[in-house]
Design a protein around this motif. Sequence first.
Motif, PDB file in Angstrom:
ATOM      1  N   ALA A  38       1.067   0.765  -8.726  1.00  0.00           N
ATOM      2  CA  ALA A  38       0.729  -0.603  -8.312  1.00  0.00           C
ATOM      3  C   ALA A  38       1.435  -0.963  -7.014  1.00  0.00           C
ATOM      4  CB  ALA A  38       1.099  -1.589  -9.419  1.00  0.00           C
ATOM      5  N   ALA A  39       2.705  -0.580  -6.885  1.00  0.00           N
ATOM      6  CA  ALA A  39       3.444  -0.866  -5.652  1.00  0.00           C
ATOM      7  C   ALA A  39       2.847  -0.103  -4.474  1.00  0.00           C
ATOM      8  CB  ALA A  39       4.916  -0.497  -5.830  1.00  0.00           C
ATOM      9  N   ALA A  40       2.450   1.136  -4.704  1.00  0.00           N
ATOM     10  CA  ALA A  40       1.833   1.914  -3.626  1.00  0.00           C
ATOM     11  C   ALA A  40       0.505   1.301  -3.197  1.00  0.00           C
ATOM     12  CB  ALA A  40       1.635   3.356  -4.076  1.00  0.00           C
ATOM     13  N   THR A  41      -0.247   0.796  -4.152  1.00  0.00           N
ATOM     14  CA  THR A  41      -1.515   0.140  -3.821  1.00  0.00           C
ATOM     15  C   THR A  41      -1.273  -1.102  -2.971  1.00  0.00           C
ATOM     16  OG1 THR A  41      -2.500   0.950  -5.877  1.00  0.00           O
ATOM     17  CG2 THR A  41      -3.594  -0.895  -4.788  1.00  0.00           C
ATOM     18  N   ARG A  42      -0.266  -1.901  -3.342  1.00  0.00           N
ATOM     19  CA  ARG A  42       0.069  -3.087  -2.536  1.00  0.00           C
ATOM     20  C   ARG A  42       0.430  -2.686  -1.110  1.00  0.00           C
ATOM     21  NH1 ARG A  42       2.908  -4.614  -7.175  1.00  0.00           N
ATOM     22  NH2 ARG A  42       4.846  -3.907  -6.238  1.00  0.00           N
ATOM     23  N   LEU A  43       1.215  -1.623  -0.981  1.00  0.00           N
ATOM     24  CA  LEU A  43       1.621  -1.167   0.350  1.00  0.00           C
ATOM     25  C   LEU A  43       0.408  -0.805   1.189  1.00  0.00           C
ATOM     26  CD1 LEU A  43       3.682  -0.133   2.448  1.00  0.00           C
ATOM     27  CD2 LEU A  43       3.697   2.040   1.200  1.00  0.00           C
TER      28      LEU A  43
ATOM     29  N   ASN B 171      -2.672  -1.747   0.802  1.00  0.00           N
ATOM     30  CA  ASN B 171      -3.563  -2.884   1.025  1.00  0.00           C
ATOM     31  C   ASN B 171      -3.005  -3.877   2.031  1.00  0.00           C
ATOM     32  OD1 ASN B 171      -5.487  -1.932  -0.760  1.00  0.00           O
ATOM     33  ND2 ASN B 171      -4.714  -3.089  -2.506  1.00  0.00           N
ATOM     34  N   ARG B 172      -1.678  -3.953   2.142  1.00  0.00           N
ATOM     35  CA  ARG B 172      -1.064  -4.998   2.961  1.00  0.00           C
ATOM     36  C   ARG B 172      -0.554  -4.487   4.306  1.00  0.00           C
ATOM     37  NH1 ARG B 172       2.504  -8.219  -1.670  1.00  0.00           N
ATOM     38  NH2 ARG B 172       0.757  -8.607  -3.096  1.00  0.00           N
ATOM     39  N   THR B 173      -0.650  -3.204   4.559  1.00  0.00           N
ATOM     40  CA  THR B 173      -0.199  -2.649   5.827  1.00  0.00           C
ATOM     41  C   THR B 173      -1.289  -1.743   6.392  1.00  0.00           C
ATOM     42  OG1 THR B 173       0.824  -0.658   4.868  1.00  0.00           O
ATOM     43  CG2 THR B 173       2.174  -2.651   4.946  1.00  0.00           C
ATOM     44  N   THR B 174      -1.040  -1.259   7.587  1.00  0.00           N
ATOM     45  CA  THR B 174      -1.998  -0.355   8.233  1.00  0.00           C
ATOM     46  C   THR B 174      -1.584   1.110   8.073  1.00  0.00           C
ATOM     47  OG1 THR B 174      -0.803  -0.582  10.328  1.00  0.00           O
ATOM     48  CG2 THR B 174      -2.613  -2.119   9.928  1.00  0.00           C
ATOM     49  N   LEU B 175      -0.708   1.380   7.129  1.00  0.00           N
ATOM     50  CA  LEU B 175      -0.253   2.749   6.912  1.00  0.00           C
ATOM     51  C   LEU B 175      -1.451   3.649   6.605  1.00  0.00           C
ATOM     52  CD1 LEU B 175       2.221   4.614   6.646  1.00  0.00           C
ATOM     53  CD2 LEU B 175       2.228   4.091   4.203  1.00  0.00           C
ATOM     54  N   SER B 176      -1.581   4.724   7.364  1.00  0.00           N
ATOM     55  CA  SER B 176      -2.715   5.639   7.213  1.00  0.00           C
ATOM     56  C   SER B 176      -2.239   6.958   6.601  1.00  0.00           C
ATOM     57  CB  SER B 176      -3.346   5.902   8.588  1.00  0.00           C
ATOM     58  OG  SER B 176      -4.308   6.934   8.512  1.00  0.00           O
TER      59      SER B 176
END
Length: 844
Positions: free
Chosen positions: A527-532, A534-539
């Motif tokens: 869940a935390a990875a999904t938030r990351l 969804n909320r950042t542009t990390l590719s």
Amino acid sequence: MSLAQLHYTSVPPESGGSGVRFTAVTGGIGRGLLEEAGRLLGYEPPQDAPARPSDAELADFPQAFSHSALSGGGRLLARAVCVGAEPGGRRSAFHAHAVLLPPGEGLPGGALPITAWNSPYWAATTPDSGVPDPLDTLPASGLFYREGLIGFAASRAPWLAGYVAGLRAIAEDKEGEESDTPHQIVLVERRSADVAQWIALAGHVLPAASAARLTFTTYTRRPRDAPQRILGVLPADARGLAELPRHFRVLDCTDGAHEDTDTSRDSWAETAARLWLAGMPELFEEAEALPGGRFDPGALAAVALRAGVDPGPDGRADAAGWARTHARALDEEQVRILVGALCAPTGEDRTTAETQALTDLFAALAGRSPDSVTAPLAALVLTEAVRATTGAGALAAGPSSVTDTAPAAAPRELPVLPEMQLRSLSPEFKQRLGVELAFELRAGISADLSGTGPDTSRPVGLLRIAGILGVDCTELLPDLADRLAAALLAAPESAYTPAVQTALEEHFELRVALLSALDRLAAADPAAATRLLNRTTLSLRGVQSLPHLRMCAEAPAPWSVTGLSEDGGEQDRVAALAGVLRAAGVSPFAEPLVLRTAVRLVWADGTPTAGEARRLLGETGSDAHRSAGTWATLVAAALGGPGDDPDAPDLAHDLLRSFPEKLEPRVRSALLLLEFAGALRAGRAHTGWIVRARLLRADAEPVEQGVLEQALGALARQLLSEERPNGELYDLIHGGDADLLAAYDRAAREETTRERLRTVPAYTADCFIAWSSFPGANPAWDRTRTALLDKVLRPVVRSLPAGDLTAVEESFGRAGQHHTEEFRAWNRPGALGRLGLALRRRTG
């Protein structure tokens, strides 16, 4: 040029009466001007002054030496003093001597008005002739010499910055005395001569024109009503000054006050105060000639630095910013001297603002100034950036042959560095600086992170500096990646700073290490990875094997435990799970943990339903769930479902077969209880129902509510059937199980039971016999059976047609004629029939 004069006194020479009037006036002065001057020339003795002062006491009276603006553009320069007592001794008398300065003109020779303080030409009496003697000049008293003013400034150091800040506000006030709220300074001093010294200081701080126009009075009892810009007040009159409007700056310079109460920071004023304390007031004139002028904080700080006066961290930042802005207007030698002064060791920490200003100055000078000028600045910028962000000072790191800085007290945010200019420095310079800073760089990269933006920016910024200086930090990357990953998952928005983004784009090895660390952590907290994501542009591009992160990137929005979509339709979450697993790119049989991640993503807010869990188990098999640990989720789906879930008993049966070695005794008993409920419903349960249910329940305590409802509900419905084995009803009645009796009561009241009572005569007869059996066996059974007879059976029987009622009575024939008689007595209207039945049962 003869100066026009006025004498204004409260002791008229013509008579012994009291009054205030002009006693001698230069010819040609109009009545209107006299009236205006009269309002400015009054004198009010101190509130604690004696009514009849002696000569010694008169010497201690304050002088009201004033310079005031007149409405016609001229100025009035005056001195008012106490001269004794009026006739009759009721109050003190004063004498004011004033000169008129025409518009646009000042004192002869361009002298400032304050220089006339204590001039010997000021009169304390009216001329005997009644006509002012000619006055061509007001020679200076000689009290305001340079060294004396410097000493006075040092004695008033705590209030110096506040005073010069007020002077600048006065000089920059565009509306001047015409404003309803002009900037004014109130100086609380014990001697009016000290107020005069303050005003003399202003002559060095302000431009010549502003100093000539500066209005003041060295003494007033009523500062709120005084029109001048600088006002002297005695301590006895200082009460209530805190209530003055905001345009008054009050400086209480008496022994009981220790500093300026105005806490606002003004870097120009602080630099100006430092110049006075360094004994260099002439530097104000030097700043006047520089771009930006006398009141530019950077220009004043620049001249201070070039003269060897440290203006402090704010002043140095101002000087660096000023030099960057006006670099093209400065010659090479000026730049060299200023940069050398900025790079000199300081006795205090360099602030983040100062370091950034120095960094910006380096960026502006690099490529335009010689390396001999920019290299020390580059060394300072890099050294300060490293040591300030790691919290390690220069002294802790040892002396530097390139530059030296004071110890930094705590880690600070890394400045934005001009990397292109830094990379263009000579290899020898970068190598030498890299050797000196290697320890701090590696320590800063290895420092702990708390997850905040500056904290995550520091290590990656230091890593980039290490790259510029050629410091190898390869072995630090795994640990840095782990700490960055934890910070990003904890606070995506604040931890994913522009510095982190840039570092990941430019440093491929760090990017690979970070994404690998995030993938490992995503397996534990998808869940935390999904938030990351969804909320950042990390590719995730450029790194091949990231199964958990790729699942998080493709996961649907968390669905509800009910399995219903927003429009009320069914959601196939098992199919969604298969899609998430495909995104992983690996089989759950080869990498079982991806199954756990997928389950947590699809059922992020709960557990599967029993039906979904059966499908998961059937489609994936037990081995993958056993390896992934998701067998516990399937067990939770079975035990945590509602009491009417038809799939729960079958799921319990499958789980008992699939994971016998994983189930602890209590959980195993709860699943057996669920399985037993399914066997009861299917008619497969062997006899001894109540005994088995009691034993399983005891071993499964504390039993989940849904499991208990499943078991008791199924058992109660079977006990209400005509096919129940002999002895089960007896065990129900004599067991005294309150929960089971309550479930039995609820099942009997269900509509399916009522409908069967209405349509099947044999079932009606069977229920009457059951509910009439064993009266008095125990109170719980008596309450249950009486309620069922009265509230369930009687309304049904009373509604039956005669033919159906006869069929019920005929059904009793096979069970014994006495049941028929009891039924008729029970069904007979009136209380006697019910009473007779009760008596017959007690004696039967």
